[in-house]
Design a protein around this motif. Structure first.
Motif, PDB file in Angstrom:
ATOM      1  N   GLN A 501      22.389  33.552  12.103  1.00 21.58           N
ATOM      2  CA  GLN A 501      21.462  34.485  12.615  1.00 21.58           C
ATOM      3  C   GLN A 501      20.811  34.322  14.023  1.00 21.58           C
ATOM      4  O   GLN A 501      20.694  35.098  14.643  1.00 21.58           O
ATOM      5  CB  GLN A 501      20.151  34.386  11.465  1.00 21.58           C
ATOM      6  N   ASN A 504      23.406  35.457  16.397  1.00 22.03           N
ATOM      7  CA  ASN A 504      23.662  36.681  16.432  1.00 22.03           C
ATOM      8  C   ASN A 504      22.486  37.164  17.577  1.00 22.03           C
ATOM      9  O   ASN A 504      22.797  37.988  18.514  1.00 22.03           O
ATOM     10  CB  ASN A 504      23.643  37.288  15.102  1.00 22.03           C
ATOM     11  N   SER A 505      21.314  36.646  17.367  1.00 19.73           N
ATOM     12  CA  SER A 505      20.188  37.182  18.131  1.00 19.73           C
ATOM     13  C   SER A 505      20.570  36.892  19.837  1.00 19.73           C
ATOM     14  O   SER A 505      20.374  37.435  20.577  1.00 19.73           O
ATOM     15  CB  SER A 505      19.109  36.616  17.657  1.00 19.73           C
ATOM     16  N   TYR A 512      26.185  41.209  23.839  1.00 22.19           N
ATOM     17  CA  TYR A 512      27.125  41.295  22.786  1.00 22.19           C
ATOM     18  C   TYR A 512      27.062  42.713  21.915  1.00 22.19           C
ATOM     19  O   TYR A 512      25.850  43.036  21.576  1.00 22.19           O
ATOM     20  CB  TYR A 512      27.258  40.244  21.734  1.00 22.19           C
ATOM     21  N   PRO A 514      28.913  44.643  18.575  1.00 23.60           N
ATOM     22  CA  PRO A 514      29.744  44.474  17.544  1.00 23.60           C
ATOM     23  C   PRO A 514      30.717  45.585  17.700  1.00 23.60           C
ATOM     24  O   PRO A 514      30.538  46.888  18.046  1.00 23.60           O
ATOM     25  CB  PRO A 514      28.977  44.634  16.431  1.00 23.60           C
ATOM     26  N   HIS A 530      26.776  44.403   9.345  1.00 21.81           N
ATOM     27  CA  HIS A 530      26.644  43.591   8.529  1.00 21.81           C
ATOM     28  C   HIS A 530      27.604  42.689   7.923  1.00 21.81           C
ATOM     29  O   HIS A 530      27.830  41.428   7.899  1.00 21.81           O
ATOM     30  CB  HIS A 530      25.466  43.826   7.306  1.00 21.81           C
ATOM     31  N   SER A 533      29.273  40.470  10.548  1.00 17.96           N
ATOM     32  CA  SER A 533      28.529  39.453  10.811  1.00 17.96           C
ATOM     33  C   SER A 533      28.799  38.200   9.922  1.00 17.96           C
ATOM     34  O   SER A 533      28.406  37.063  10.400  1.00 17.96           O
ATOM     35  CB  SER A 533      26.986  39.897  10.825  1.00 17.96           C
ATOM     36  N   LYS A 538      33.319  33.393  11.251  1.00 18.36           N
ATOM     37  CA  LYS A 538      32.060  32.875  12.046  1.00 18.36           C
ATOM     38  C   LYS A 538      31.363  31.837  11.078  1.00 18.36           C
ATOM     39  O   LYS A 538      30.618  31.157  11.727  1.00 18.36           O
ATOM     40  CB  LYS A 538      31.197  34.216  12.109  1.00 18.36           C
ATOM     41  N   ALA A 569      33.076  37.943  19.682  1.00 20.80           N
ATOM     42  CA  ALA A 569      31.876  37.061  19.360  1.00 20.80           C
ATOM     43  C   ALA A 569      32.135  35.461  19.513  1.00 20.80           C
ATOM     44  O   ALA A 569      31.470  35.108  20.085  1.00 20.80           O
ATOM     45  CB  ALA A 569      31.509  37.408  17.789  1.00 20.80           C
TER      46      ALA A 569
END
Length: 653
Positions: A501, A504-505, A512, A514, A530, A533, A538, A569
């Motif tokens: 998490q 991702n932020s 970035y 998706p 979702h 992610s 990952k 990513a």
């Protein structure tokens, strides 16, 4: 005098041999068989087959020993027709005569004819010994003639030769080459006495059948049994580590090669060059290559393939041209490396030139792998019509990998027409291959054609075709941690998702976005994001960031191809964290460092270079095949080991 002839033969001294021959003639012994047979053998071993035939033809009262010697010499010089003529002219043949023919035909690549001679031998009730069994089992292995091999195995049991160490080793080798590794293992385990040849046959057999871990296990068992490896055994187990991309075990065997003094042997050196090339240490592979006092075809091919697997086209072609200038003849494997490098770098014209040169200048008949490289060469560069035309002109239809290569490119370029053609042929070639369904689903999903996606999925269910579930794994402290998408089963799952998490932020802050094109479900974009992610790679990377020491690279393996979003990513993650991340998927090897992937994004055909704060990242294309990689922890070489430091060896656990 016969002793002098044999001495000259052992020394390979032609001048001395001719002098002894003249002395034999001067003394009047020229017509005697006890001198004639050694002379025939001497001249044949020296490559003077004409002189050998002259001695044989002038000899009166030839006995079976002379005939056997002449047949051996002719077969050694690859004069099979002449050897067969001498064999058929013999009035009396002993078991050595028959065994010589079986062995010679096998060594000259005429295994089917060797089987025919063996059948005649049995029909005439000639006694069969361990050498005959060894030769005919070798022929069966080369032909992958499993049924004939089983019949001969049964015959060895009836004649009580099955426990012979020579025959047992040949049986292990035969079953291994026939892809029946379990029978090979059963024979090996039943052997009451084993030597270095027996152990090596089992190790090589495991390696040939993709059972690298078993090969390493048997090697350790051999050492516990008190058998010291030779250069061929050590080279074989290192090759198994290379196929596993197992740097840990490979580096330890490198240490063993240094300590045991086997490192200078070319079989060991070639295996080490291959190992480091396949494990992503191409610089170490090249350094090993440069330190070798002698290079053969395998040495050059190992390094050429190593650079090709990284997509370093210029270095690959430079090495290949240097190989040719050195007078080393390339083989089919060498050309697979060169063609792959051209494909990974988009050098269509250069690749096409090498493909034609392979046939025209080197006389190498293209195999399925070469045709697949050419299909990939055209397809990867977006020249799908040329790929289709190339396929239509091929002398035989592509295999499943060839059709899947074209279909994958059609998905990337959105060519539905050629994609359907490729999918139909892939289904004909391999009806249970899920690639045709999955790639077509992806093509329809990208166009929002969800009814076609549903229909394809029903077709998969009806035909009971199952897509292999994606998973990724990372090795830490001698334990493999496996993750699947949305995996909640790991003991540190909470910590891993917190890390993910946070990543991702940070990635969103860096720009970035998706890429939901790989999500083949008719759901809202938020749900697609979702699902992306929590992909398995990952989760594995997040685990590595938490537990793998900062000075170590993070090594992750995925059983399927890395999707476009995860590829993008991971570039951001490497930039944000400052960590090197190495990801091996089902096709190639990716090294992510400071926001750049070693494949230069050419693998996606979409030029998705990371752009952060106005910077563009470009790198050379790379490719690495394999299904397994392990962490980068090695043993420390003892201070008494000679000067060359094994790449990557350092202290720490």
């Amino acid at each position: 005098m016969s002793g002098m002839v044999m001495a000259a033969s052992a020394l390979g001294d032609r001048a001395l041999g001719r002098q002894v021959h003249c002395q034999i003639l001067r003394l009047g012994f020229g017509a005697y068989a006890f001198t004639g047979s050694p002379l025939v053998d001497m001249y044949a071993k020296m490559g003077l087959i004409g002189d050998a035939k002259r001695v044989f033809d002038e000899m009166e009262g030839k006995n079976v020993v002379m005939y056997n010697t002449m047949i051996t010499g002719l077969l050694r010089c690859k004069m099979v027709a002449e050897a067969r003529g001498v064999f058929e002219a013999m009035a009396d043949r002993d078991s050595i005569t028959w065994t010589t023919m079986v062995t010679g035909l096998t060594q000259n690549g005429l295994q089917s004819e060797a089987l025919d001679v063996f059948r005649r031998m049995r029909a005439e009730s000639v006694g069969i010994d361990q050498y005959t069994f060894g030769s005919i089992l070798t022929a069966c292995g080369a032909l992958a003639a499993s049924e004939e091999g089983k019949q001969i195995h049964a015959y060895t049991i009836r004649t009580l030769y099955d426990d012979n160490i020579f025959v047992g080793s040949a049986l292990v080798d035969m079953y291994s080459k026939c892809r029946n590794i379990r029978l090979a293992e059963a024979v090996f385990r039943r052997m009451t006495c084993k030597n270095i040849i027996s152990w090596t046959a089992m190790i090589v057999g495991y390696g040939q059948n993709g059972c690298g871990e078993e090969a390493v296990r048997v090697f350790s068992e051999m050492q516990r049994d008190g058998i010291k490896p030779d250069d061929f055994t050590l080279g074989s187990v290192i090759s198994s580590c290379a196929n596993l991309a197992s740097l840990e075990e490979g580096a330890q065997f490198h240490c063993m090669a240094l300590v045991s003094g086997l490192r200078p042997y070319i079989t060991v050196s070639n295996a080490l060059v291959t190992l480091y090339g396949k494990c992503g240490s191409i610089e170490d592979a090249h350094r090993l290559f440069d330190e070798m006092p002698f290079h053969d075809q395998v040495s050059w091919t190992a390094l050429v393939s190593g650079y090709a697997q990284f997509g370093k086209a210029k270095e690959t072609m430079d090495l290949f041209e240097k190989m040719l200038l050195k007078g080393v003849k390339p083989d089919g494997v060498t050309f697979i490396g060169v063609l792959s490098a051209c494909s990974r770098s988009g050098l269509v014209e250069k690749g096409r030139s090498y493909f034609h040169s392979m046939q025209k200048d080197h006389g190498i008949v293209p195999l399925d792998d070469h045709y697949t490289c050419m299909i990939d060469l055209y397809s990867r560069s977006g020249r799908l019509k040329e790929a289709g035309e190339f396929i239509r002109q091929m002398p035989r239809c592509p295999d499943a990998i060839g059709w899947a290569t074209l279909l994958s490119a059609c998905r990337l370029h959105g060519d539905m027409e050629i994609g359907k053609w490729a999918a139909e042929n892939l289904l004909k070639t391999d009806p249970q291959n899920p690639a045709s369904y999955v790639l077509l689903c992806s093509m329809h999903a990208s166009k929002g054609e969800w009814s076609e996606v549903a229909q394809l999925r029903r077709g998969m269910r009806d035909r009971q075709v199952k897509k292999e579930p994606g998973c990724s794994w990372i090795k830490y402290k001698n334990k493999v941690h496996i993750f699947s998408a949305d995996d909640q089963s790991h003991p540190f799952s909470g910590t891993i998702y917190e890390k993910l998490q946070w990543l991702n932020s940070k990635m969103v802050e860096e720009g970035y976005k998706p890429d939901v094109s790989s999500v083949l479900h008719d759901v809202a974009d938020a749900e697609k994001v979702h699902m992306l992610s929590n992909h398995s790679e990952k989760l594995a990377i997040a685990f590595g960031l938490i537990f793998v020491p900062e000075e170590m690279p993070i090594r992750v393996v995925k059983n399927l191809r890395v999707c476009v979003d995860c590829h993008n990513a991971t570039k951001f993650i490497s930039k944000i964290t400052g960590r090197d991340i190495l990801v091996r998927d089902a096709v190639r090897f990716h090294k992510f460092s400071n926001g750049i992937c070693s494949c230069g994004d050419f693998c996606t055909n979409k030029s998705r270079s990371l752009q952060t704060k106005g910077e563009s990242a470009f790198a050379n294309s790379s490719m690495q095949f394999g299904i397994r990689i392990v962490h980068d922890f090695y043993i420390l070489i003892d201070s008494c080991v000679p000067k060359w430091k094994v790449p990557g060896c350092h202290m720490g656990t």
